[in-house]
Design an enzyme around this catalytic site. Structure first.
Site, PDB file in Angstrom:
ATOM      1  N   LEU A 123      -5.313  -4.793   4.232  1.00  0.00           N
ATOM      2  CA  LEU A 123      -5.161  -3.679   5.183  1.00  0.00           C
ATOM      3  C   LEU A 123      -4.841  -2.400   4.427  1.00  0.00           C
ATOM      4  O   LEU A 123      -3.798  -2.300   3.787  1.00  0.00           O
ATOM      5  CB  LEU A 123      -4.014  -4.023   6.138  1.00  0.00           C
ATOM      6  CG  LEU A 123      -3.714  -3.037   7.249  1.00  0.00           C
ATOM      7  CD1 LEU A 123      -4.815  -3.061   8.291  1.00  0.00           C
ATOM      8  CD2 LEU A 123      -2.380  -3.387   7.901  1.00  0.00           C
ATOM      9  N   HIS A 227       7.202  -5.167  -0.262  1.00  0.00           N
ATOM     10  CA  HIS A 227       7.084  -3.904  -0.991  1.00  0.00           C
ATOM     11  C   HIS A 227       7.392  -2.768  -0.010  1.00  0.00           C
ATOM     12  O   HIS A 227       6.963  -2.836   1.146  1.00  0.00           O
ATOM     13  CB  HIS A 227       5.644  -3.800  -1.500  1.00  0.00           C
ATOM     14  CG  HIS A 227       5.402  -2.667  -2.437  1.00  0.00           C
ATOM     15  ND1 HIS A 227       5.306  -1.363  -2.003  1.00  0.00           N
ATOM     16  CD2 HIS A 227       5.225  -2.644  -3.764  1.00  0.00           C
ATOM     17  CE1 HIS A 227       5.088  -0.590  -3.051  1.00  0.00           C
ATOM     18  NE2 HIS A 227       5.043  -1.335  -4.121  1.00  0.00           N
TER      19      HIS A 227
HETATM   20  C1  LIG Z   1      -0.285  -0.431   6.592  1.00  0.00           C
HETATM   21  C2  LIG Z   1      -0.921   0.889   7.016  1.00  0.00           C
HETATM   22  C3  LIG Z   1      -2.390   0.648   7.281  1.00  0.00           C
HETATM   23  C4  LIG Z   1      -0.250   1.325   8.337  1.00  0.00           C
HETATM   24  O1  LIG Z   1      -0.771   2.527   8.773  1.00  0.00           O
HETATM   25  P1  LIG Z   1       0.197   3.749   9.128  1.00  0.00           P
HETATM   26  O2  LIG Z   1       1.045   4.023   7.937  1.00  0.00           O
HETATM   27  O3  LIG Z   1      -0.606   4.868   9.660  1.00  0.00           O
HETATM   28  O4  LIG Z   1       1.063   3.128  10.283  1.00  0.00           O
HETATM   29  P2  LIG Z   1       2.018   3.873  11.279  1.00  0.00           P
HETATM   30  O5  LIG Z   1       1.242   4.037  12.548  1.00  0.00           O
HETATM   31  O6  LIG Z   1       2.616   5.080  10.662  1.00  0.00           O
HETATM   32  O7  LIG Z   1       3.163   2.805  11.470  1.00  0.00           O
HETATM   33  C5  LIG Z   1       2.938   1.551  12.040  1.00  0.00           C
HETATM   34  C6  LIG Z   1       4.288   0.999  12.489  1.00  0.00           C
HETATM   35  O8  LIG Z   1       5.145   0.812  11.342  1.00  0.00           O
HETATM   36  C7  LIG Z   1       6.336   1.584  11.501  1.00  0.00           C
HETATM   37  N1  LIG Z   1       6.721   2.072  10.173  1.00  0.00           N
HETATM   38  C8  LIG Z   1       6.094   3.008   9.434  1.00  0.00           C
HETATM   39  N2  LIG Z   1       6.695   3.171   8.243  1.00  0.00           N
HETATM   40  C9  LIG Z   1       7.748   2.317   8.225  1.00  0.00           C
HETATM   41  C10 LIG Z   1       8.767   1.995   7.288  1.00  0.00           C
HETATM   42  N3  LIG Z   1       8.828   2.603   6.104  1.00  0.00           N
HETATM   43  N4  LIG Z   1       9.673   1.060   7.611  1.00  0.00           N
HETATM   44  C11 LIG Z   1       9.622   0.426   8.808  1.00  0.00           C
HETATM   45  N5  LIG Z   1       8.675   0.686   9.759  1.00  0.00           N
HETATM   46  C12 LIG Z   1       7.755   1.609   9.464  1.00  0.00           C
HETATM   47  C13 LIG Z   1       5.974   2.674  12.461  1.00  0.00           C
HETATM   48  O9  LIG Z   1       7.110   3.172  13.121  1.00  0.00           O
HETATM   49  C14 LIG Z   1       5.035   1.919  13.396  1.00  0.00           C
HETATM   50  O10 LIG Z   1       5.776   1.078  14.251  1.00  0.00           O
HETATM   51  P3  LIG Z   1       6.009   1.415  15.801  1.00  0.00           P
HETATM   52  O11 LIG Z   1       4.632   1.534  16.398  1.00  0.00           O
HETATM   53  O12 LIG Z   1       6.780   0.243  16.297  1.00  0.00           O
HETATM   54  O13 LIG Z   1       6.769   2.708  15.806  1.00  0.00           O
HETATM   55  C15 LIG Z   1      -0.698   1.968   5.960  1.00  0.00           C
HETATM   56  O14 LIG Z   1       0.663   2.235   5.870  1.00  0.00           O
HETATM   57  C16 LIG Z   1      -1.218   1.610   4.593  1.00  0.00           C
HETATM   58  O15 LIG Z   1      -2.425   1.677   4.309  1.00  0.00           O
HETATM   59  N6  LIG Z   1      -0.283   1.262   3.684  1.00  0.00           N
HETATM   60  C17 LIG Z   1      -0.556   1.012   2.245  1.00  0.00           C
HETATM   61  C18 LIG Z   1      -1.248  -0.298   2.053  1.00  0.00           C
HETATM   62  C19 LIG Z   1      -0.434  -1.464   2.471  1.00  0.00           C
HETATM   63  O16 LIG Z   1       0.747  -1.608   2.071  1.00  0.00           O
HETATM   64  N7  LIG Z   1      -1.037  -2.298   3.260  1.00  0.00           N
HETATM   65  C20 LIG Z   1      -0.444  -3.517   3.749  1.00  0.00           C
HETATM   66  C21 LIG Z   1      -0.775  -4.641   2.804  1.00  0.00           C
HETATM   67  S1  LIG Z   1      -0.226  -6.142   3.483  1.00  0.00           S
HETATM   68  C22 LIG Z   1      -1.614  -6.825   4.204  1.00  0.00           C
HETATM   69  O17 LIG Z   1      -2.711  -6.469   3.989  1.00  0.00           O
HETATM   70  C23 LIG Z   1      -1.315  -7.897   5.210  1.00  0.00           C
HETATM   71  C24 LIG Z   1      -0.952  -7.329   6.518  1.00  0.00           C
HETATM   72  C25 LIG Z   1      -2.139  -7.185   7.442  1.00  0.00           C
HETATM   73  O18 LIG Z   1      -3.268  -7.348   7.003  1.00  0.00           O
HETATM   74  O19 LIG Z   1      -1.919  -6.918   8.660  1.00  0.00           O
HETATM   75  N1  LIG Z   2       2.219 -11.205  -2.244  1.00  0.00           N
HETATM   76  C1  LIG Z   2       1.073 -10.662  -2.440  1.00  0.00           C
HETATM   77  N2  LIG Z   2       0.859  -9.900  -3.482  1.00  0.00           N
HETATM   78  N3  LIG Z   2       0.138 -10.894  -1.579  1.00  0.00           N
HETATM   79  C2  LIG Z   2      -1.096 -10.235  -1.643  1.00  0.00           C
HETATM   80  C3  LIG Z   2      -1.533  -9.852  -0.329  1.00  0.00           C
HETATM   81  C4  LIG Z   2      -1.339  -8.393  -0.053  1.00  0.00           C
HETATM   82  C5  LIG Z   2      -2.233  -7.942   1.031  1.00  0.00           C
HETATM   83  N4  LIG Z   2      -1.972  -8.684   2.220  1.00  0.00           N
HETATM   84  C6  LIG Z   2      -3.686  -8.149   0.634  1.00  0.00           C
HETATM   85  O1  LIG Z   2      -4.403  -8.707   1.386  1.00  0.00           O
HETATM   86  O2  LIG Z   2      -4.149  -7.718  -0.375  1.00  0.00           O
END
Ligand SMILES: CC(C)(COP(=O)(O)OP(=O)(O)OC[C@H]1O[C@@H](n2cnc3c(N)ncnc32)[C@H](O)[C@@H]1OP(=O)(O)O)[C@@H](O)C(=O)NCCC(=O)NCCSC(=O)CCC(=O)O
Ligand SMILES: NC(=[NH2+])NCCC[C@H](N)C(=O)O
Length: 335
Positions: A123, A227
């Site tokens: 994601l 993270h």
């Molecule tokens: C994960 C996303 C796509 C999320 O997009 P956005 O940042 O625009 O999201 P958002 O709308 O701002 O926030 C979504 C929800 O998270 C909350 N939120 C935001 N930042 C937060 C923080 N630091 N701590 C706790 N909660 C937090 C918001 O209030 C909201 O919840 P409320 O609606 O309740 O207020 C992005 O942050 C991103 O690309 N991040 C970097 C890559 C990454 O770490 N990806 C995840 C890898 S892990 C993975 O891939 C597995 C997970 C999966 O596939 O689903």
């Molecule tokens: N613990 C980890 N590094 N897991 C890797 C998965 C991170 C993220 N969900 C991905 O699809 O890439």
């Protein structure tokens, strides 16, 4: 949102360069990404139903510029070509009557408990598009995809969050545990894993349970912690109905979240409806999707529901989904 195609390679590669490491499913490696796009094409071209080892890469397109700005993935069933290992965090409680003392020892046990699950992952939203609800669109579009191709998926779904990585790109958990058995640092192992798969883990990982009391403090401190950049993703998973069931990544100690597909909020709330009318603007913001396999599309739409239950969609969303009056689509609330 639409399913990815071979010509999305370059933008996927550019996004993969921005992830900052530890992102197993989105490596900045053209060959690995090409293989993912080929697997997606195969999965989308497959006409027989049922559960196979499918990968579907989806992309978020800014329809005004045509640019791809985000991506995510669905694996229909993990652990088919090589074992899917996790550490399960358990407790062994022992009592000494003579000392009048009870000790609860935390243990990490190597398991393949989660094998056969569907996995969502990879994601990523472009940093400039964050905090406006597009992360939710990205994540939830997958749950509607799964629901609308239900016979291709099992019952359980998991998502792995990256574990804690320090400023130097190292993983305290890796350094305290697996790293001692592999002779490589976290970044090397992470890259090798992303590109070559994880058979080498099966070969070299210690097989006996590990008492966490014997780990370094810095390794123990990050067990099950995401993270910092993954907190938004974790929050979205929790809202969707995933729980932290005590499984952690064997490399970096990041949490693996577990859910039941039919109980995910997006899946449970989804309704199949027929488009009765198209209106200009306004209505309740909802996730709307249509189409199967390569034709799957999903966006935010503005829905108006008449007193007789008839459904009208705003013109812009209807155009994006290429929907005409009389056609079927799926909608889910809480946008
Ligand atoms: C994960 C996303 C796509 C999320 O997009 P956005 O940042 O625009 O999201 P958002 O709308 O701002 O926030 C979504 C929800 O998270 C909350 N939120 C935001 N930042 C937060 C923080 N630091 N701590 C706790 N909660 C937090 C918001 O209030 C909201 O919840 P409320 O609606 O309740 O207020 C992005 O942050 C991103 O690309 N991040 C970097 C890559 C990454 O770490 N990806 C995840 C890898 S892990 C993975 O891939 C597995 C997970 C999966 O596939 O689903
Ligand atoms: N613990 C980890 N590094 N897991 C890797 C998965 C991170 C993220 N969900 C991905 O699809 O890439």
């Amino acid at each position: 949102m639409r399913t990815a195609r071979a010509d999305d390679l370059q933008t996927l590669y550019e996004m993969a360069k921005l992830t900052g490491g530890g992102f197993t499913n989105l490596p900045p490696d053209r060959a690995a990404l090409t293989a993912k796009l080929e697997r997606t094409e195969q999965a989308l071209g497959r006409q027989d139903g049922g559960i196979k080892d499918d990968l579907i890469v989806l992309v978020l397109v800014n329809t005004q510029t045509g640019q791809v700005r985000g991506t995510c993935q669905i694996f229909s069933t993990v652990g088919q070509n090589w074992p899917f290992y996790s550490y399960r965090l358990g407790v062994l409680t022992q009592h000494s009557r003579e000392l009048a003392r009870t000790f609860r020892a935390q243990m990490l046990s190597l398991t393949t408990d989660l094998e056969g699950s569907t996995e969502v992952g990879g994601l990523f939203l472009h940093p400039r598009e964050r905090a406006e609800g597009l992360g939710l669109l990205l994540a939830r579009s997958r749950y509607l995809y799964i629901r609308n191709h239900r016979d291709r998926f099992g019952d359980r779904v998991i998502a792995e969050l990256r574990g804690v990585i320090d400023e130097a790109g190292g993983s305290p958990f890796w350094d305290g545990l697996a790293g001692r058995f592999f002779g490589m640092n976290f970044q090397e192992a992470d890259e090798f894993n992303a590109v070559n798969g994880n058979q080498f883990i099966a070969d070299l990982m210690p097989k006996t349970p590990i008492y966490t009391a014997m780990l370094t403090d810095s390794a123990r401190a990050v067990i099950g912690l995401p993270h910092p950049n993954g907190r938004a993703a974790m929050r979205m998973l929790e809202t969707e109905g995933f729980t932290n069931a005590g499984y952690v990544d064997i490399f970096d100690g990041g949490p693996t979240m577990v859910g039941q597909i039919d109980q995910l909020r997006t899946v449970a709330q989804a309704r199949d409806v027929t488009l009765a009318a198209i209106h200009d603007k306004g209505g309740d913001k909802m996730l709307v999707s249509t189409g199967l396999l390569a034709d799957y599309r999903c966006t935010y739409g503005y829905v108006q529901e008449g007193e007789d239950g008839s459904i009208s969609l705003d013109a812009a969303s209807a155009a994006l989904l290429q929907l005409d009056v009389g056609q079927a689509f799926t909608m889910a609330g809480r946008a």
